[in-house]
Write an enzyme that holds these catalytic residues in place. Sequence first.
Site, PDB file in Angstrom:
ATOM      1  N   ASN A 152       0.799  -1.396   0.227  1.00 37.56           N
ATOM      2  CA  ASN A 152      -0.002   0.010  -0.092  1.00 37.56           C
ATOM      3  C   ASN A 152       0.871   1.237  -0.002  1.00 37.56           C
ATOM      4  O   ASN A 152       2.254   0.999  -0.036  1.00 37.56           O
ATOM      5  CB  ASN A 152      -1.126  -0.247   1.098  1.00 37.56           C
ATOM      6  CG  ASN A 152      -0.138  -0.001   2.336  1.00 37.56           C
ATOM      7  OD1 ASN A 152       0.671   0.722   2.787  1.00 37.56           O
ATOM      8  ND2 ASN A 152      -0.512  -1.327   3.288  1.00 37.56           N
TER       9      ASN A 152
ATOM     10  N   ASP B 256      -5.414  -9.301  12.640  1.00 38.88           N
ATOM     11  CA  ASP B 256      -5.634  -8.126  12.939  1.00 38.88           C
ATOM     12  C   ASP B 256      -4.333  -7.781  14.159  1.00 38.88           C
ATOM     13  O   ASP B 256      -4.632  -8.197  15.303  1.00 38.88           O
ATOM     14  CB  ASP B 256      -6.878  -7.394  13.340  1.00 38.88           C
ATOM     15  CG  ASP B 256      -6.767  -6.085  13.536  1.00 38.88           C
ATOM     16  OD1 ASP B 256      -6.223  -5.302  14.411  1.00 38.88           O
ATOM     17  OD2 ASP B 256      -7.824  -5.454  12.670  1.00 38.88           O
TER      18      ASP B 256
END
Length: 404
Positions: free
Chosen positions: A213, A310
């Site tokens: 990203n 996560d």
Amino acid sequence: MAETTWFQNKHIVLGVTGGIACYKACELARELGRRGAVVQVVMTESATAFVSPLTFQALTGREVRLSLLDPKAEAGMGHIELARWADLILVAPCTANTLAQLAQGQAPDLLTTLWVAAHCEKAIAPAMNQQMWKHDLAQENLQRLVSSGTHIVGPDSGIQACGDVGSGRMSEPMDIVLTLESALSRGPLAKRKVVITAGPTHEPIDPVRYIANRSSGKMGFALAEAASRLGASVTLIAGPVYLQTPVGVSRIDVETAAEMFEAVHQSLDDTDLFIGAAAVCDMRPSHPSANKLKKSTDDLSHITLTENPDIIQSVANAKNRPKLVVGFAAETDDMLAHATQKLTAKSLDIIIANCVENGQIFGQDDTQATILSSHGDAQVVSGSKSQVAIDILNTLSERLNTRI
Ligand code: C5P
């Protein structure tokens, strides 16, 4: 000389161990002396192969201590008296061997004996080959020292004396002095352990291609620098970024979300504040190829993805949960609503919301953020990422210091 300095009139044992960075310890001894410290150098036997004790004696005005079993020295100030005398033991350079001995409480010589015997502030500036520094055992030893409250300065990255390039060079003497000065002077985060994740993660498709990203890591690095300046002991777990390690910060480089997860949980014991500033890839290719995929022979039209853990949520729910867990939310729309939802869903104490509509903020030097807390208050901060980092850390330290 600095106007006010922690070092003024302090008694410092400067431990010098056997690596080529010994030559930098000479400048360090001088710099500590310039700041008003009384410096007693203790050398290991192998350090004397690099620099003569006479050099340190000339620089500090005190005879160098070399041996545990030295009747003459013991008649003056025995090793237990020397341990009591010290306000700070600073080992610079600290070799892999000494790091292991200190972490395991071994005491085969004067320096390591002083380390175990003393109750004062302790610090090391590691210096070793990059491969040795990266080794799991060296990193485990380091974490043991961090957990016991040792200040870690460096190491720096760059070309090493052996010709390798990587992390492991001893920090520059002035950086060591400035880092310790901020850690030892009572900043609002003094004695706090802070762990920060930063940058993107890269999830390999094959040895050449990856999913990533746009995160530059600048915000996470600015937070690490600010936390260190406010006196914290900081571990920065960084994805692949092109940024210099802030002075005084201990850095662990990772590539994938799975590696980041591992590094975070290995560093978590006794952490006061965890900040998840990394832009962790939510997904990874399920079956990364060991060889480069070829459009002539491989089907490149589909990549099967698996969800990554996560990290911040696992930190917030961990048994050894830090006192304060702080996340970031980069949102393109309905920023406050989405950020508030994440604050609750991930069991965070605070979330810092950024608007990233049209790629704003990624890679830039300025930012604007809203600090939302689980108590329901909101604070807007804006300016350079360095200034915003200081504002965020001041808010977090207030919250940390008022928590029971
Ligand atoms: O859900 P989202 O990715 O927007 O959440 C952002 C926050 O969660 C950041 O603090 C980020 O570091 C953290 N995060 C994480 N592990 C993931 C995904 C996000 O720690 N797999």
